[in-house]
Design an enzyme around this catalytic site. Structure first.
Site, PDB file in Angstrom:
ATOM      1  N   ASP A  24      72.102  40.657 123.457  1.00  0.00           N
ATOM      2  CA  ASP A  24      72.716  39.689 122.531  1.00  0.00           C
ATOM      3  C   ASP A  24      71.608  39.381 121.658  1.00  0.00           C
ATOM      4  O   ASP A  24      70.317  38.744 121.942  1.00  0.00           O
ATOM      5  CB  ASP A  24      73.158  38.578 123.029  1.00  0.00           C
ATOM      6  CG  ASP A  24      74.169  37.621 122.553  1.00  0.00           C
ATOM      7  OD1 ASP A  24      74.006  37.597 121.168  1.00  0.00           O
ATOM      8  OD2 ASP A  24      75.008  37.025 122.986  1.00  0.00           O
TER       9      ASP A  24
ATOM     10  N   HIS B  15      76.249  41.152 121.723  1.00  0.00           N
ATOM     11  CA  HIS B  15      77.031  39.668 121.736  1.00  0.00           C
ATOM     12  C   HIS B  15      78.704  40.062 121.776  1.00  0.00           C
ATOM     13  O   HIS B  15      79.182  40.982 120.997  1.00  0.00           O
ATOM     14  CB  HIS B  15      77.001  38.819 120.432  1.00  0.00           C
ATOM     15  CG  HIS B  15      77.617  37.474 120.624  1.00  0.00           C
ATOM     16  ND1 HIS B  15      77.303  36.674 121.813  1.00  0.00           N
ATOM     17  CD2 HIS B  15      78.494  37.017 119.988  1.00  0.00           C
ATOM     18  CE1 HIS B  15      78.064  35.682 121.442  1.00  0.00           C
ATOM     19  NE2 HIS B  15      78.834  35.737 120.516  1.00  0.00           N
TER      20      HIS B  15
ATOM     21  N   SER C 146      82.561  33.159 123.129  1.00  0.00           N
ATOM     22  CA  SER C 146      81.190  32.622 122.152  1.00  0.00           C
ATOM     23  C   SER C 146      81.630  31.154 121.870  1.00  0.00           C
ATOM     24  O   SER C 146      81.766  30.285 122.833  1.00  0.00           O
ATOM     25  CB  SER C 146      81.253  33.477 121.019  1.00  0.00           C
ATOM     26  OG  SER C 146      80.049  33.310 120.249  1.00  0.00           O
TER      27      SER C 146
END
Length: 336
Positions: A221, A277, A102
């Protein structure tokens, strides 16, 4: 005597192969995401698993105190810290791989492009990356709350104070306010070589020197808006629709950072996996990450921060708690 000679020869060959494997092993580093830290159980396990499965030594590189600094420290500062750390890890001196998670994918790219005097990065594995920016506040669970917070943040996101105290503001790219983004955003325009007057060919050369770029996007996500930012896809300037694939963005067509060079050379892997995610399965880790941490030569040998604006930060953290994200709750989730 002949039997003893054969046994000694076998042992010698085994020792030579073992030494060769050790000599050619390429270590890797893990750069965790926001709301996380290297000492969290999930990041520790993630790093250890990758190390065990690949046979390469893994190191999680921490930025400051982890969780808090991941929110409040400017991304350029986070990158500078990571840069100095990788230069001081002797085991990385001959080259290494990066696994970014991320927000950590941007720090990793910062190390590749901006870090002078650092060891060469061979493979870059991006897991749920934020490469083209985000257009909305992460973690939104209610459209009403999101709309309110979006308005609050968007009106101030490119002010100096927000840029200096809220890390995600450094890669928030509001497509209907590109001029403000290019003028006020302190990190992503630099990293993506978006400002023509300050475009740096060295950043492009360094990024294009990667052996492989693995871009993993999560199909479900909802944290990254749009999710295609993990593949360098994004909205066109001036609109929130449609999402352009990477190959139709100016970053790619004008090749500001060398992404086109890498792609045309077959070095970019666009991977789409199921999950929210950072919800990555062990099988997907083994399939899409581990092969790029295993050294090819080795495999061949075997076979052969107070401010008038404090209320803004308070609103942000209150919002996170309201929807169930505590300050210390990591995002990474490994699933079977």
């Amino acid at each position: 005597m002949a039997s003893l000679s054969i046994s000694l020869s076998t042992v010698l060959i085994f020792i030579i192969c073992t030494l060769t494997l050790t000599a050619h092993s390429v270590p890797f580093i893990v750069l965790h995401g926001i709301i996380d830290k290297c000492s969290s159980e999930v990041v520790t396990t993630f790093t250890e698993n990758l190390s065990n499965w690949s046979g390469s030594q893994g190191y999680c590189v921490e930025i400051g105190d982890g969780v808090s600094d991941s929110w409040t420290m400017p991304m350029l500062e986070q990158t500078a810290i990571a840069c100095e750390k990788v230069k001081n890890i002797s085991e990385l001196s001959e080259g290494y791989n990066i696994v970014g998670l991320s927000q950590g994918t941007l720090i990793g790219r910062g190390v590749v492009e901006l870090c002078d005097g650092a060891p060469p990065v061979k493979n870059f594995i991006s897991v749920g990356g934020v490469h083209a920016g985000i257009a909305s506040i992460p973690f939104c669970g209610s459209e009403r709350i999101c709309a309110l917070l979006d308005q609050l943040i968007e009106s101030m996101v490119y002010t100096d104070w927000v840029q200096e105290h809220l890390a995600p503001s450094n890669y928030m790219k509001i497509p209907i306010d590109i001029s403000a983004y290019l003028e006020g955003c302190k990190f992503l325009p630099k990293l993506n070589n978006e400002i023509n007057a300050t475009r740096n060919s060295t950043y492009k050369e360094r990024f294009a020197s990667l052996q492989n770029l693995v871009l993993i996007m999560f199909e479900q996500d909802t944290v990254l808006v749009p999710k295609e930012t993990s593949w360098f896809g994004y909205y066109p300037d001036g609109a929130f629709y449609p999402v352009l694939p990477a190959q139709e963005t100016l970053l790619y067509t004008e090749d500001w950072i060398g992404l086109k060079i890498l792609d045309e050379a077959g070095k970019v892997k666009f991977i789409n996996v199921s999950g929210g995610h950072l919800e990555i399965s062990t099988s997907d880790m083994k399939t899409y990450i581990v092969p790029y941490l295993e050294d090819e030569t080795s495999r061949q040998v075997v076979i052969t921060e107070t401010s008038p604006f404090n209320w803004l930060s308070s609103i942000w953290h209150f919002f996170l708690e309201l929807i169930g994200f505590s300050k210390d709750q990591p995002l990474l989730r490994m699933v079977d």
